[in-house]
Scaffold this motif. Structure first.
Motif, short mmCIF file in Angstrom:
data_model
loop_
_atom_site.label_atom_id
_atom_site.label_comp_id
_atom_site.label_asym_id
_atom_site.label_seq_id
_atom_site.Cartn_x
_atom_site.Cartn_y
_atom_site.Cartn_z
N GLY A 22 0.84 -1.19 0.00
CA GLY A 22 0.00 0.00 0.00
C GLY A 22 0.87 1.24 0.00
N PRO A 23 0.27 2.43 0.17
CA PRO A 23 1.05 3.67 0.14
C PRO A 23 2.11 3.73 1.24
N SER A 24 1.85 3.12 2.38
CA SER A 24 2.84 3.14 3.46
C SER A 24 4.11 2.41 3.05
N PHE A 25 3.95 1.26 2.40
CA PHE A 25 5.11 0.49 1.93
C PHE A 25 5.89 1.29 0.89
N VAL A 26 5.16 1.92 -0.03
CA VAL A 26 5.81 2.70 -1.08
C VAL A 26 6.65 3.83 -0.48
N ILE A 27 6.08 4.57 0.45
CA ILE A 27 6.77 5.74 0.97
C ILE A 27 7.96 5.35 1.85
N ILE A 187 12.43 4.31 -11.48
CA ILE A 187 11.89 3.87 -10.19
C ILE A 187 11.01 4.94 -9.57
N ASP A 188 11.46 6.21 -9.64
CA ASP A 188 10.67 7.30 -9.07
C ASP A 188 9.34 7.46 -9.81
N ARG A 189 9.39 7.36 -11.14
CA ARG A 189 8.14 7.49 -11.90
C ARG A 189 7.19 6.34 -11.59
N ALA A 190 7.74 5.14 -11.43
CA ALA A 190 6.89 3.99 -11.07
C ALA A 190 6.28 4.19 -9.68
N ALA A 191 7.11 4.65 -8.72
CA ALA A 191 6.59 4.91 -7.37
C ALA A 191 5.54 6.00 -7.38
N GLY A 192 5.78 7.06 -8.17
CA GLY A 192 4.81 8.15 -8.27
C GLY A 192 3.50 7.67 -8.88
N ALA A 193 3.60 6.81 -9.90
CA ALA A 193 2.39 6.30 -10.53
C ALA A 193 1.59 5.43 -9.57
N VAL A 194 2.29 4.58 -8.82
CA VAL A 194 1.60 3.72 -7.85
C VAL A 194 0.93 4.56 -6.77
N MET A 195 1.69 5.53 -6.23
CA MET A 195 1.14 6.39 -5.17
C MET A 195 -0.04 7.20 -5.69
N GLY A 196 0.08 7.74 -6.91
CA GLY A 196 -1.02 8.50 -7.48
C GLY A 196 -2.25 7.64 -7.70
N GLY A 197 -2.04 6.40 -8.16
CA GLY A 197 -3.16 5.49 -8.35
C GLY A 197 -3.86 5.17 -7.06
N LEU A 198 -3.08 4.95 -5.99
CA LEU A 198 -3.69 4.67 -4.70
C LEU A 198 -4.46 5.88 -4.18
N GLY A 199 -3.92 7.09 -4.42
CA GLY A 199 -4.62 8.30 -4.00
C GLY A 199 -5.93 8.49 -4.74
N LEU A 200 -5.90 8.29 -6.07
CA LEU A 200 -7.12 8.43 -6.87
C LEU A 200 -8.16 7.38 -6.47
N ARG A 201 -7.67 6.18 -6.18
CA ARG A 201 -8.59 5.12 -5.75
C ARG A 201 -9.27 5.51 -4.44
N LEU A 202 -8.52 6.11 -3.53
CA LEU A 202 -9.11 6.53 -2.25
C LEU A 202 -10.13 7.64 -2.47
N ILE A 203 -9.82 8.59 -3.36
CA ILE A 203 -10.75 9.67 -3.66
C ILE A 203 -12.05 9.11 -4.27
N LEU A 204 -11.91 8.21 -5.24
CA LEU A 204 -13.08 7.63 -5.89
C LEU A 204 -13.90 6.80 -4.91
N SER A 205 -13.21 6.10 -3.99
CA SER A 205 -13.92 5.33 -2.98
C SER A 205 -14.74 6.25 -2.08
N GLY A 206 -14.15 7.40 -1.72
CA GLY A 206 -14.87 8.36 -0.88
C GLY A 206 -16.07 8.94 -1.61
N LEU A 207 -15.92 9.28 -2.89
CA LEU A 207 -17.01 9.88 -3.64
C LEU A 207 -18.12 8.89 -3.95
N SER A 208 -17.80 7.59 -3.93
CA SER A 208 -18.82 6.58 -4.23
C SER A 208 -19.56 6.10 -3.01
N VAL A 209 -19.18 6.59 -1.82
CA VAL A 209 -19.86 6.20 -0.58
C VAL A 209 -21.30 6.71 -0.63
N ARG A 210 -22.22 5.84 -0.29
CA ARG A 210 -23.64 6.24 -0.29
C ARG A 210 -24.13 6.41 1.15
#
Length: 210
Positions: A22-27, A187-210
């Protein structure tokens, strides 16, 4: 079940959760490999501190508040996801910059920055408090013994800080550091892409909460 048995069961479940990527492992891995072993260990302590915050809030019943005020939970998820995206953008933008290793410059403030970055990364995912609360609700008795109230935050810190200390020690070793220096941009671009994907996933999860 005795207090000791309950404690061991909760800690075993948390160990499995902490080891999942997850993001913790990446950072933590990136801090350890790109800065120094001391920075990586400081980041591990930041993860432990964040875990303690969530454990205390779960014990205090904050999850009931989040359930009652759904907008607050959504706000926390979107804000947390936005922070992860912000970190991802900074990692990506710095991919082409030459590395200034902290070991070489002896920056005394670097470990504190690493601790803070890791702490905020840990706190950026409010889903963690739901995981803690679910475990506590499933395994703790209705009246929680005083010894467990004190032992659980300490146990959470030991699990989170312990696991990420292992990660920090592994990624700050000579071979991973040499590999990183050789392929820093990719490596930095891969880490940035993974972190960005996890962030967007969290945002989308929050917006989809009913």
């Amino acid at each position: 079940m005795s207090s000791q048995g309950i404690f061991i069961s909760i800690m075993a479940a948390l160990v499995v959760g902490a080891m999942s990527p997850g993001p913790s492992f990446v950072i933590v891995s990136r801090i350890a490999i790109s800065r120094s072993r001391l920075d990586g260990l400081a980041a591990a302590l930041g993860m432990g501190a964040g875990g303690v915050v969530f454990a205390v809030l779960a014990l205090a019943g904050l999850t009931a508040l989040l359930s009652q005020f759904e907008w607050l939970y959504i706000l926390l998820m979107v804000a947390g996801g936005a922070y992860l995206v912000y970190i991802a953008i900074n990692i990506w933008k710095g991919a082409g910059r030459p590395l200034e290793v902290s070991d070489a410059v002896h920056d005394r403030r670097a470990p504190m920055r690493s601790f803070t970055t890791a702490l905020l990364t840990q706190l950026s995912n409010p889903k963690t408090i739901i995981v803690y609360a679910s475990l506590f609700a499933a395994l703790l008795p209705r009246t929680v013994p005083l010894d467990l109230i004190f032992a659980l935050p300490l146990g959470v810190f030991a699990v989170e800080a312990g696991w990420y200390s292992i990660v920090a020690l592994a990624f700050s070793a000579r071979h991973p550091r040499r590999l990183y220096l050789h392929a820093k941009g990719w490596i930095d671009r891969a880490a940035g892409a993974v972190m960005g994907g996890l962030g967007l996933r969290l945002i989308l999860s929050g917006l989809s909460v009913r």
